[in-house]
Design an enzyme around this catalytic site. Structure first.
Site, short mmCIF file in Angstrom:
data_model
loop_
_atom_site.label_atom_id
_atom_site.label_comp_id
_atom_site.label_asym_id
_atom_site.label_seq_id
_atom_site.Cartn_x
_atom_site.Cartn_y
_atom_site.Cartn_z
CE LYS A 15 -17.61 11.48 28.11
NZ LYS A 15 -17.81 10.20 27.46
CE LYS A 29 -28.60 15.67 24.26
NZ LYS A 29 -28.52 15.63 22.83
CE LYS A 80 -20.70 6.09 33.33
NZ LYS A 80 -20.84 5.06 32.31
P1 ADP Z 1 -21.51 9.07 25.95
O1 ADP Z 1 -20.08 9.12 26.45
O2 ADP Z 1 -21.99 10.38 25.40
O3 ADP Z 1 -22.46 8.47 26.93
P2 ADP Z 1 -21.08 6.59 24.59
O4 ADP Z 1 -20.47 6.21 25.87
O5 ADP Z 1 -22.18 5.74 24.09
O6 ADP Z 1 -21.52 8.11 24.68
O7 ADP Z 1 -19.92 6.69 23.52
C1 ADP Z 1 -19.98 6.28 22.19
C2 ADP Z 1 -18.69 6.61 21.48
O8 ADP Z 1 -18.54 8.03 21.36
C3 ADP Z 1 -17.42 6.12 22.19
O9 ADP Z 1 -16.50 5.65 21.23
C4 ADP Z 1 -16.89 7.35 22.86
O10 ADP Z 1 -15.49 7.29 23.02
C5 ADP Z 1 -17.27 8.43 21.87
N1 ADP Z 1 -17.44 9.73 22.53
C6 ADP Z 1 -18.33 10.04 23.53
N2 ADP Z 1 -18.23 11.32 23.89
C7 ADP Z 1 -17.27 11.87 23.10
C8 ADP Z 1 -16.72 13.19 22.98
N3 ADP Z 1 -17.13 14.21 23.74
N4 ADP Z 1 -15.74 13.39 22.06
C9 ADP Z 1 -15.31 12.38 21.26
N5 ADP Z 1 -15.79 11.12 21.33
C10 ADP Z 1 -16.76 10.86 22.22
#
Ligand code: ADP
Ligand code: TRP
Length: 325
Positions: free
Chosen positions: A192, A195, A110
């Site tokens: 990964k 969004k 970040k």
């Molecule tokens: P993002 O990473 O999309 O901003 P969050 O940080 O709110 O989403 O993550 C919410 C949950 O989803 C966490 O437990 C995170 O590890 C899981 N997560 C986010 N992206 C992925 C992915 N591409 N594959 C598997 N798990 C994910």
């Protein structure tokens, strides 16, 4: 076991969030004491829209309910409504080394991305996360792979606190699925699914059928042919096979067998049909829940009360052990 996990309210839920995190939560609520919350304070570390923020938070609660969290079986609440999370985060800050925070992968990524706005919150983000977890005397934290490092840090902080101030916190364990812990972007399977990085690389869990079709059909595949799980050489198709396997609840080997001799386009068509069918249920549930505002608010209020009572009792001990008046 007592289990806790959180999700940020910004950005729509995608199938990576679902397969990596929320799907486990739905299963775990059956046999454990589960707490799930909307991490609205964490979301403040990036640019966001204050005007629509409350709506985003509410909608994320609706989303979790639509995906199968059951208020009879788990506690659902909003992080910022339990003020003790931020109080504990401050107290944990003073025993956490800056160098340790600077080592966090998420922070490094970040900091690179938002070079002009590296706010202090981005650095201390994992300390607030540790507070979220430790305040509930948590046994286990189910998350996707990207969050494992933060859970390890929460353990380290708990151990250090206990050493300095006496036994106060349980040391939580991270809990991760073998498959689905990291769903990759459909546009760049080396990254990964996220969004904020690439909306085209995501499938939202509430996306309409036409959009699902568009995203799957335009997913990057690899040179050569054959529906094979081989992440090192064929990251694109391997990711799609993983998604197929997890949504159909069939082992990867079986998926490979099913598509033996078939091409990418046949496979993508079937994957589209599968996703449309599975995600339709979530869409329907959300449609009906989004209109039941009072019901959802009542769930969050009950969740707040339950979370508050545990947070209060931990904080009493923390304050006493740290020598505060
Ligand atoms: P993002 O990473 O999309 O901003 P969050 O940080 O709110 O989403 O993550 C919410 C949950 O989803 C966490 O437990 C995170 O590890 C899981 N997560 C986010 N992206 C992925 C992915 N591409 N594959 C598997 N798990 C994910
Ligand atoms: N940082 C987590 C994420 O981005 C969300 C989160 C905040 C969390 N607090 C938590 C997850 C506590 C598990 C436990 O996904």
């Amino acid at each position: 076991m007592r289990i806790i996990s959180g999700i940020q309210p910004t950005g729509e839920l995608h199938i990576g969030n679902y397969l990596g995190a929320v799907k486990q939560w739905v299963r775990l609520q059956e046999n454990n004491e589960c707490f799930f919350f909307i991490a609205d304070l964490h979301a403040l570390t990036r640019e966001y829209q204050p005007r629509s923020f409350q709506e985003n938070i509410f909608e994320k609660a609706v989303d979790l309910l639509s995906l199968g969290l059951d208020p009879e079986k788990c506690v659902i609440f909003i992080q910022s409504q339990i003020k003790e999370h931020t109080e504990l985060a401050w107290l944990l800050n003073v025993i956490t080394k800056v160098a340790e925070l600077e080592r966090m992968t998420q922070y490094k990524e970040k900091a690179k991305k938002f070079r002009q706005n590296i706010n202090a919150g981005l650095l201390t983000y994992p300390v607030l996360q540790a507070a979220d977890i430790l305040i509930y005397q948590t046994d286990a934290v189910p998350v996707g792979r990207d969050q494992i490092q933060h859970i390890e840090l929460a353990r380290t902080i708990a151990r250090k606190f206990n050493n300095i101030f006496g036994q106060t916190f349980k040391e939580p364990k991270a809990m991760m699925l073998k498959e689905g812990a990291k769903i990759m972007s459909l546009q760049d399977p080396k990254k990964k699914m996220s969004k904020s990085d690439s909306p085209q690389g995501c499938i939202g869990v509430f996306d309409p059928p036409e959009l699902i079709k568009k995203r799957v059909m335009s997913a990057v595949t690899d040179t050569g042919k054959g529906i094979k799980y081989y992440p090192a050489k064929k990251p694109g198709i391997s990711n799609l096979v993983t998604i197929f396997s997890l949504f159909s609840e069939k082992p990867i080997k079986e998926v490979e067998r099913k598509f033996k001799g078939k091409g990418y386009s046949d496979f993508k068509k079937e994957l589209t049909d599968l996703l449309v069918k599975k995600l339709e249920l979530f869409r329907q549930k959300k449609k009906s829940l989004i209109r039941r505002e009072a019901y959802v608010r009542e769930i969050l209020e009950q969740g707040r009360r339950r979370a508050q009572s545990i947070a209060d009792s931990t904080m009493k001990e923390v304050r006493a052990n740290m020598g505060l008046m």
